[in-house]
Design a protein around this motif. Structure first.
Motif, PDB file in Angstrom:
ATOM      1  N   HIS A 198       0.888  -1.170   0.000  1.00 44.00           N
ATOM      2  CA  HIS A 198       0.000   0.000   0.000  1.00 44.00           C
ATOM      3  C   HIS A 198       0.920   1.211   0.000  1.00 44.00           C
ATOM      4  CE1 HIS A 198      -2.977   2.891   1.926  1.00 44.00           C
ATOM      5  NE2 HIS A 198      -3.559   2.492   0.800  1.00 44.00           N
ATOM      6  N   ASP A 202      -4.711   6.620   3.260  1.00 44.29           N
ATOM      7  CA  ASP A 202      -6.138   6.681   2.922  1.00 44.29           C
ATOM      8  C   ASP A 202      -6.844   7.673   3.847  1.00 44.29           C
ATOM      9  OD1 ASP A 202      -5.782   4.788   0.993  1.00 44.29           O
ATOM     10  OD2 ASP A 202      -6.261   3.102   2.319  1.00 44.29           O
ATOM     11  N   HIS A 279      -7.213   7.967  -1.773  1.00 45.17           N
ATOM     12  CA  HIS A 279      -5.919   7.295  -1.674  1.00 45.17           C
ATOM     13  C   HIS A 279      -4.882   8.307  -2.185  1.00 45.17           C
ATOM     14  CE1 HIS A 279      -2.845   4.144  -1.990  1.00 45.17           C
ATOM     15  NE2 HIS A 279      -2.502   4.744  -3.135  1.00 45.17           N
ATOM     16  N   ASP A 319      -8.058   0.253   0.132  1.00 40.95           N
ATOM     17  CA  ASP A 319      -7.944  -0.137  -1.268  1.00 40.95           C
ATOM     18  C   ASP A 319      -6.733  -1.032  -1.487  1.00 40.95           C
ATOM     19  OD1 ASP A 319      -5.763   1.559  -0.986  1.00 40.95           O
ATOM     20  OD2 ASP A 319      -6.760   3.234  -1.994  1.00 40.95           O
TER      21      ASP A 319
HETATM   22 ZN   LIG Z   1      -4.975   3.560  -0.236  1.00 42.59          ZN
END
Ligand SMILES: [Zn+2]
Length: 319
Positions: A198, A202, A279, A319
């Motif tokens: 990642h 976020d 994001h 995500d």
């Molecule tokens: Zn993210």
């Protein structure tokens, strides 16, 4: 008629007139003249020795005034030199430190000082020569300092541009922010079901909350991508880029210049996302870096420590 003079004659018991011969008279006159001349010369010598001539007195007074005024001028030169020294000190130890520049060394500051020394050699009076040399040194130091301040100004303009380009603010305002997922690095993707990095943060916020450009730059991409949904990619220069994903929509286009704080789109849930959020990624020379490290300028110490603490507890991303 000339007054007669007499002498008493005891033998005749009469006054006889005194008859002065021309020779004796001439001798008396000569004696008188010689004595008068001597007295006159003596008086003149005494007067000249003890009482200055009128013009001389004026000159002496004038000289005193000139000396006093010269001292005022010389002190003023000293004060100006002190003020310049303070400015040079600030330049070297404050301005240059802030701008990451080396201070000027003494040889740079005194460059050219000796070269013009000959100009003062034609000046007859030592006191004037001293003042001239001092003024000449001041002028050289001022020239060097003026050049230095110009360099500082140019450097400051460069730095300001660089600072303005740094992605230094939050892309979502705290008033809209519901939660911040600071997990950065490997994690199990919530939708894809496997472990993958990642590469950003976020920011959970309601759909439609404004998203801000975090630094000055130009839009590289503003398009739809399968994973990031509606996304904007901004190039900030100096090797820095930012990417904003899952927008409900963007309002900038490729090639457009943007300023820090400018709204570029709105929070959404497009692409591979499990809920409305932004994001947000930062890249430095093509490598993903943790955006949280760029927020210092925007956060107070306590807020920053809280973000780090939240980040260390995060185990999921959106995500
Ligand atoms: Zn993210």
């Amino acid at each position: 008629m000339a007054r007669m003079r007499y002498t008493y004659n005891e033998q005749t018991c009469k006054y006889d007139p005194i008859v002065v011969s021309p020779k004796a008279a001439a001798r008396h006159v000569l004696h008188f003249l010689i004595i008068s001349f001597c007295l006159g010369v003596a008086g003149l010598v005494y007067f000249n020795a003890n009482y200055p001539h009128l013009d001389e007195t004026l000159l002496a007074d004038h000289n005193q005034e000139l000396k006093a005024e010269w001292q005022v001028l010389y002190k003023q030169l000293g004060r100006t030199s002190d003020q310049l020294s303070a400015l040079e000190h600030n330049d070297d130890h404050n301005y240059r430190v802030i701008l990451d520049l080396e201070p000027l060394d003494l040889t740079q500051r005194e460059a050219g000082v000796g070269g013009r020394a000959k100009a003062s050699e034609s000046i007859l009076y030592p006191v004037i020569r001293i003042a001239y040399d001092k003024a000449e040194k001041l002028k050289n130091r001022l020239d060097i300092e003026a050049q230095s301040l110009n360099q500082l100004k140019e450097e400051l303009e460069k730095k300001e541009k660089m600072w303005a380009s740094r992605p230094a603010i939050q892309p979502v305002s705290n008033k809209d922010l519901k939660q911040l997922h600071t997990l950065f690095g490997l994690r199990l993707h919530p939708l894809l079901g496997y472990v993958r990095p990642h590469n950003g943060l976020d920011f959970t916020a309601p759909t439609g909350a404004p998203i801000y450009a975090t630094g000055d730059g130009s839009v590289n991409l503003a398009q739809y991508s399968e994973t990031l949904g509606n996304m904007v990619f901004i190039d900030h220069g100096y090797g820095l880029q930012t990417r904003y994903g899952h927008m409900t929509r963007f309002i900038v286009s490729a090639g457009e210049k943007v300023k820090r704080g400018q709204v570029i789109g709105y929070v959404g849930n497009t692409g591979t996302s499990v809920g409305p959020h932004l994001h947000y990624e930062v890249l430095y020379h093509g490598t993903y870096v943790n955006p949280i490290n760029f927020f210092q300028r925007d956060l107070k110490n306590q807020e920053y420590e809280k973000l780090i603490e939240i980040g260390s507890q995060s185990v999921t991303s959106l995500d």
